[in-house]
Design an enzyme around this catalytic site. Structure first.
Site, PDB file in Angstrom:
ATOM      1  N   ASP A   1      47.108  -3.008  58.587  1.00 27.61           N
ATOM      2  CA  ASP A   1      47.042  -1.547  58.658  1.00 27.61           C
ATOM      3  C   ASP A   1      46.298  -0.982  57.452  1.00 27.61           C
ATOM      4  O   ASP A   1      45.402  -0.141  57.594  1.00 27.61           O
ATOM      5  CB  ASP A   1      48.456  -0.965  58.727  1.00 27.61           C
ATOM      6  CG  ASP A   1      48.451   0.535  58.975  1.00 27.61           C
ATOM      7  OD1 ASP A   1      48.168   0.941  60.113  1.00 27.61           O
ATOM      8  OD2 ASP A   1      48.727   1.295  58.039  1.00 27.61           O
TER       9      ASP A   1
ATOM     10  N   GLU B   1      42.551   0.885  57.553  1.00 24.80           N
ATOM     11  CA  GLU B   1      42.371   2.231  57.009  1.00 24.80           C
ATOM     12  C   GLU B   1      41.273   2.259  55.951  1.00 24.80           C
ATOM     13  O   GLU B   1      40.419   3.150  55.945  1.00 24.80           O
ATOM     14  CB  GLU B   1      43.683   2.714  56.377  1.00 24.80           C
ATOM     15  CG  GLU B   1      44.796   3.003  57.367  1.00 24.80           C
ATOM     16  CD  GLU B   1      46.140   3.219  56.696  1.00 24.80           C
ATOM     17  OE1 GLU B   1      47.075   3.638  57.390  1.00 24.80           O
ATOM     18  OE2 GLU B   1      46.259   2.960  55.472  1.00 24.80           O
TER      19      GLU B   1
ATOM     20  N   SER C   1      54.744  14.239  61.307  1.00 20.83           N
ATOM     21  CA  SER C   1      53.870  13.795  62.388  1.00 20.83           C
ATOM     22  C   SER C   1      54.552  12.800  63.320  1.00 20.83           C
ATOM     23  O   SER C   1      54.626  13.015  64.526  1.00 20.83           O
ATOM     24  CB  SER C   1      52.597  13.169  61.813  1.00 20.83           C
ATOM     25  OG  SER C   1      51.799  12.620  62.845  1.00 20.83           O
TER      26      SER C   1
ATOM     27  N   HIS D   1      56.100   1.768  59.350  1.00 23.50           N
ATOM     28  CA  HIS D   1      55.066   1.104  58.553  1.00 23.50           C
ATOM     29  C   HIS D   1      55.801   0.227  57.551  1.00 23.50           C
ATOM     30  O   HIS D   1      56.826   0.627  56.993  1.00 23.50           O
ATOM     31  CB  HIS D   1      54.187   2.132  57.846  1.00 23.50           C
ATOM     32  CG  HIS D   1      53.093   1.555  57.001  1.00 23.50           C
ATOM     33  ND1 HIS D   1      52.379   0.423  57.377  1.00 23.50           N
ATOM     34  CD2 HIS D   1      52.587   1.933  55.802  1.00 23.50           C
ATOM     35  CE1 HIS D   1      51.473   0.160  56.446  1.00 23.50           C
ATOM     36  NE2 HIS D   1      51.582   1.053  55.480  1.00 23.50           N
TER      37      HIS D   1
END
Length: 329
Positions: free
Chosen positions: A190, A194, A26, A107
């Site tokens: 993050d 989520e 992705s 990340h």
């Protein structure tokens, strides 16, 4: 907070380098193609025979192994899934990290929680677009971009931030805005976003609303439209203009329901649990749980995924989405 744009980029510092994109998924497909189209020298690592390998070839790359790519590159960006990164790093990248090279993440999980420990003589920085890969790619081709975060973990060259800004601008983020953060801040916020709002919170809210209507005797199809389908309409309004824009666009009846009933759903007890979840993230408890889950071949994860796929909101939704011709695009 300092914001960076294309005008702040010293792109020459990165154009002298070879950038290896490890994983053409992705984010890999988007960042790799954007960097290439921005005039940087990019090579790609992907497993031969996979769909991502074929996509990389179609995009004009000649994929190689992660070991080969990391040996050739000056900048090594790891974009395989979090749970695979430590193994790929240990087996194929670690031995090729020499003084003067840079290791890049999108990340901070594996750096912050100590699953990857780079040598002290390499730069370690982060470029984290705040959007999925397909959006990063699409907006770039439309001459715009997705905002991104940059962070520096190690800086022996004293140029890691310059590299990070040039890198972020190379994927199109400099057209929208680049914010500086830390690996710790990016990772913890993050994960929290989520778990509590974007994925965990939103899915459970929609699912429980759907179940409440169905259990009260309403048609599942109507329940789906009212608790799931219309989420996109509301989120798009909030995304484009904040809560005020959303409230301006909905009815006064809906807005009054928001003010008077919303706090009865998301209560002080809910917020207390949010704080508990944040503490679990900060203390490394979630990281430890997820790492052990992967080492055990993901039994709880697989069972949860299966149960979610079998839920009525998914089966009814699949049937209704077939009616929506615009989704087929």
């Amino acid at each position: 907070m300092k914001m960076y744009y294309d005008k702040d980029s010293k792109s020459k510092i990165l154009k002298e380098k070879t950038i290896a994109i490890i994983g053409f998924g992705s984010q890999g497909h988007a960042q790799g193609q954007n960097l290439k189209d921005s005039g940087f020298k990019v090579i790609v690592a992907e497993k031969e025979g996979t769909e991502n390998y074929r996509l990389a070839v179609k995009a004009g790359f000649t994929p190689m192994t992660a070991k080969e790519a990391s040996a050739k590159a000056d900048i090594i960006q790891i974009l395989v899934p979090d749970e695979l990164q430590p193994v790929v790093y240990e087996n194929e990248i670690k031995d090729n990290l020499k003084k003067g090279k840079a290791l890049v993440f999108s990340h901070g999980f594996n750096i912050h929680f100590g699953q990857i420990t780079p040598p002290k003589d390499v730069d370690v920085y982060m470029v984290a677009p705040k959007g999925p890969g397909h959006l990063v790619r699409r907006t770039y081709t439309e001459k715009s971009g997705v905002p991104a975060l940059v962070a520096v973990y190690q800086n022996p060259s004293k140029k890691a931030l310059e590299l990070a800004i040039a890198h972020a601008c190379g994927i199109g983020a400099g057209r929208a805005g680049i914010l500086e953060t830390t690996f710790q801040e990016e990772t913890e916020t993050d994960l929290f976003g989520e778990q509590v709002v974007l994925c965990g919170g939103l899915v459970e809210l929609a699912k429980n609303g759907f179940e409440t209507l169905v259990e009260a005797g309403y048609q599942p199809e109507i329940a789906y439209f009212e608790t799931f389908h219309e989420l996109k309409l509301i989120i798009d309004l909030m995304y484009e203009g904040g809560i005020g824009q959303m409230n301006y666009s909905i009815s006064d009846t809906a807005e009054y329901g928001e003010y008077s009933r919303g706090p009865r759903i998301i209560t002080k007890k809910t917020k207390k649990e949010m704080k508990t979840i944040l503490e679990e993230i900060q203390k490394g408890e979630f990281a430890r749980e997820w790492i052990l889950e992967n080492k055990a071949n993901r039994p709880a994860f697989k069972a949860s995924r299966r149960h979610m796929a079998e839920h009525q909101i998914e089966t009814v939704g699949a049937k209704l989405r077939k009616m929506m011709s615009w989704l087929k695009k």
